[in-house]
Every structure is written in C-alpha cells, then in structure tokens.
Design an enzyme around this catalytic site. Structure first.
Site, mmCIF file in Angstrom:
data_model
loop_
_atom_site.group_PDB
_atom_site.id
_atom_site.type_symbol
_atom_site.label_atom_id
_atom_site.label_comp_id
_atom_site.label_asym_id
_atom_site.label_seq_id
_atom_site.Cartn_x
_atom_site.Cartn_y
_atom_site.Cartn_z
ATOM 1 N N ASP A 7 0.870 -1.164 0.000
ATOM 2 C CA ASP A 7 0.000 0.000 0.000
ATOM 3 C C ASP A 7 0.922 1.234 0.000
ATOM 4 O O ASP A 7 2.112 1.125 0.331
ATOM 5 C CB ASP A 7 -0.846 -0.044 1.272
ATOM 6 N N LEU A 8 0.399 2.376 -0.381
ATOM 7 C CA LEU A 8 1.249 3.581 -0.447
ATOM 8 C C LEU A 8 1.003 4.504 0.746
ATOM 9 O O LEU A 8 1.832 4.628 1.654
ATOM 10 C CB LEU A 8 0.970 4.311 -1.772
ATOM 11 N N ASP A 9 -0.176 5.114 0.725
ATOM 12 C CA ASP A 9 -0.511 6.095 1.755
ATOM 13 C C ASP A 9 -0.609 5.421 3.124
ATOM 14 O O ASP A 9 -1.421 4.530 3.321
ATOM 15 C CB ASP A 9 -1.838 6.748 1.364
ATOM 16 N N THR A 15 0.563 10.409 3.429
ATOM 17 C CA THR A 15 -0.204 11.426 2.716
ATOM 18 C C THR A 15 -1.647 11.523 3.214
ATOM 19 O O THR A 15 -2.401 12.363 2.720
ATOM 20 C CB THR A 15 -0.183 11.141 1.198
ATOM 21 N N LYS A 44 -9.687 6.153 4.533
ATOM 22 C CA LYS A 44 -8.316 5.665 4.335
ATOM 23 C C LYS A 44 -8.316 4.449 3.421
ATOM 24 O O LYS A 44 -9.046 3.481 3.681
ATOM 25 C CB LYS A 44 -7.703 5.267 5.679
ATOM 26 N N SER A 113 -1.807 0.419 -4.529
ATOM 27 C CA SER A 113 -2.439 1.584 -3.905
ATOM 28 C C SER A 113 -3.730 1.947 -4.627
ATOM 29 O O SER A 113 -3.827 1.792 -5.848
ATOM 30 C CB SER A 113 -1.476 2.774 -3.965
ATOM 31 N N ALA A 114 -4.686 2.458 -3.857
ATOM 32 C CA ALA A 114 -5.933 2.952 -4.453
ATOM 33 C C ALA A 114 -5.709 4.285 -5.144
ATOM 34 O O ALA A 114 -6.575 4.773 -5.869
ATOM 35 C CB ALA A 114 -6.983 3.113 -3.355
ATOM 36 N N LYS A 144 -10.640 -1.241 -2.614
ATOM 37 C CA LYS A 144 -10.551 -1.854 -1.288
ATOM 38 C C LYS A 144 -11.844 -1.508 -0.530
ATOM 39 O O LYS A 144 -12.315 -0.389 -0.685
ATOM 40 C CB LYS A 144 -9.346 -1.279 -0.523
ATOM 41 N N GLU A 168 -0.292 -3.100 4.674
ATOM 42 C CA GLU A 168 -1.395 -2.130 4.689
ATOM 43 C C GLU A 168 -1.565 -1.425 6.031
ATOM 44 O O GLU A 168 -1.283 -2.020 7.072
ATOM 45 C CB GLU A 168 -2.710 -2.876 4.444
ATOM 46 N N ASP A 169 -2.060 -0.196 5.987
ATOM 47 C CA ASP A 169 -2.356 0.532 7.231
ATOM 48 C C ASP A 169 -3.852 0.744 7.428
ATOM 49 O O ASP A 169 -4.261 1.297 8.449
ATOM 50 C CB ASP A 169 -1.684 1.920 7.217
#
Ligand code: B16
Ligand code: MG
Length: 220
Positions: A7-9, A15, A44, A113-114, A144, A168-169
C-alpha cells in the site's frame, strides 16, 4: 514468499493528512460544513470516488453526476498541490531499508495503492526504481475492501497472490489482502486485528519478521 504488495498512503509515506485536509477544505468551500476525525479513518485506502460518496452520505447531500465529478477533480487539485514539496525525506521510517532487504532476498515488489497519484508520488520520493510493478487503480472494478488491486499487483509481478504478502495501514486494505489470499501485514493499532500479523509502526517492519509471519500462516 515471492512477492511483496505495498500500500502507499500510510505505509510508504504519510499522505493521509493531505487527503483529509483537501476533503475538509472542499467541504468547507462548497457546503460550509466540517468533517469529524472519524471520517479520516473511514476514507483511508478508499478510492477518491468512494471517499466522496462516504462524505456526501455523512453530510446527507445529494449532487448531480456532473457536480460529483467536479468535486472529485477539485479535491484532487487541492491534494496534488500539497504534494509539491514531497521528497525522499517523507519516506516513512524503515521503508527504504525494507525495500532494499526484500530486493536482496529476491522478493519482487509491487505497488497496490488505491491512489491514481501513485506513480507521481513514488517519483517524488525517489522510489520508482524500487518497484517491479505498479497496479493501476483506474483499471480495476472494485476498490478496497475488494481484493482487486492486490490481485492486479500480484498478476503484474506474474506471482500467485498466495505467494505474496500485502502490507497495509487501513481496515479496508487489510480486508482486501485477506480476500486476495495473500498474507496480510497490518501497520497500526487494534483496528487492524484482522491482519495475519500486525506491526505498530513502519519502523518495526523488517524482512525476517515478515518472512516468519508468512511461514507461520502457511504452516496453519
Ligand atoms: P487518489 P492508499 C488511498 O491510498 C488513500 O488512503 C485514500 O485516502 C485515497 O482516497 C485513495 O488512495 C485515492 O487516492 O485520490 O490520489 O487517487 O492507502 O491505497 O495508498
Ligand atoms: Mg493506506
């Protein structure tokens, strides 16, 4: 374990605060309303359009298709503007080391990432070359918590999702990894107890413990 789907953010860089600040500004300008903090968690990992729908439902506001598209575009402009100064210094602690370690152990790395701004953000962070593939969220049917983006990321690496871990967060993101059949690594607090293995912060992430988590899952 052959692949790692990131995942990115919230995992590679933080971000989330910029996303939520942009939503708050948009809602203030157009509807003179404020958003409660809990909406940050609810949006999120959730796509731009799904996030906007969650926010409009909370405000009990209905808009035309055209207005919906215009609001989503304006939010993105506000958000991208705040990313201007993003740099290597914004990579979350432990992530650069983890990416290097995974590569040294022959693990393929993909972005799941979404965010449609994913490639732009990786470039700003100087991480483009650390990734073997980037799954395109514009090409998937469901965001997601559906597994689509993690399945697309594994597919892009030509690796079975069963041979991957996902990191993932978000609540929605961990659910998506579980549905994809990959081993879920959560970064956060108790709300991520549905993850196969949870680490409190990105500094706690490391190759050996992730591999152990993968092995423990596959022994069961
Ligand atoms: P964009 P992730 C997600 O990123 C964010 O967590 C979420 O808040 C955002 O709405 C979504 O990306 C879409 O982002 O508007 O840039 O396309 O956590 O999946 O890396
Ligand atoms: Mg996230």
């Amino acid at each position: 374990m052959k692949g790692a789907l990131f995942d990115l953010d919230g995992v590679i860089t933080d971000t989330a605060i910029y996303h939520f600040a942009a939503w708050c500004q948009l809602v203030k300008t157009h509807f003179d309303a404020d958003l409660p903090d809990e909406l940050e968690e609810k949006t999120k990992g959730v796509s731009r359009e799904d996030s906007l729908q969650i926010i409009l439902d909370y405000l009990d506001i209905k808009v035309s298709k055209e207005k919906f598209a215009a609001l989503a575009a304006e939010k993105n402009q506000l958000y991208v503007h705040t990313l201007e100064n993003l740099s290597q210094n914004d990579i979350l602690p432990g992530i650069s080391e983890l990416l290097i370690d995974l590569k040294q152990h022959g693990i393929k790395i993909a972005l799941a990432s979404a965010s449609k701004n994913g490639p732009f953000i990786l470039k700003k962070l100087g991480l483009t070359n650390s990734f073997d593939a980037i799954a395109d969220p514009a090409k998937i049917t469901s965001g997601k918590p559906a597994p689509d983006i993690f399945l697309a990321a594994a597919f892009a690496l030509a690796i079975s999702p069963y041979d991957c871990v996902g990191i993932e967060d978000s609540i929605a993101g961990v659910t998506a990894i579980n549905k994809a059949g990959s081993v879920s690594i959560g970064v956060g607090e108790d709300e991520l107890n549905h993850a196969n293995k949870r680490f409190k912060t990105t500094s706690d992430l490391n190759y050996q413990d992730i591999k152990k988590a993968w092995q423990a899952y596959h022994r069961n």
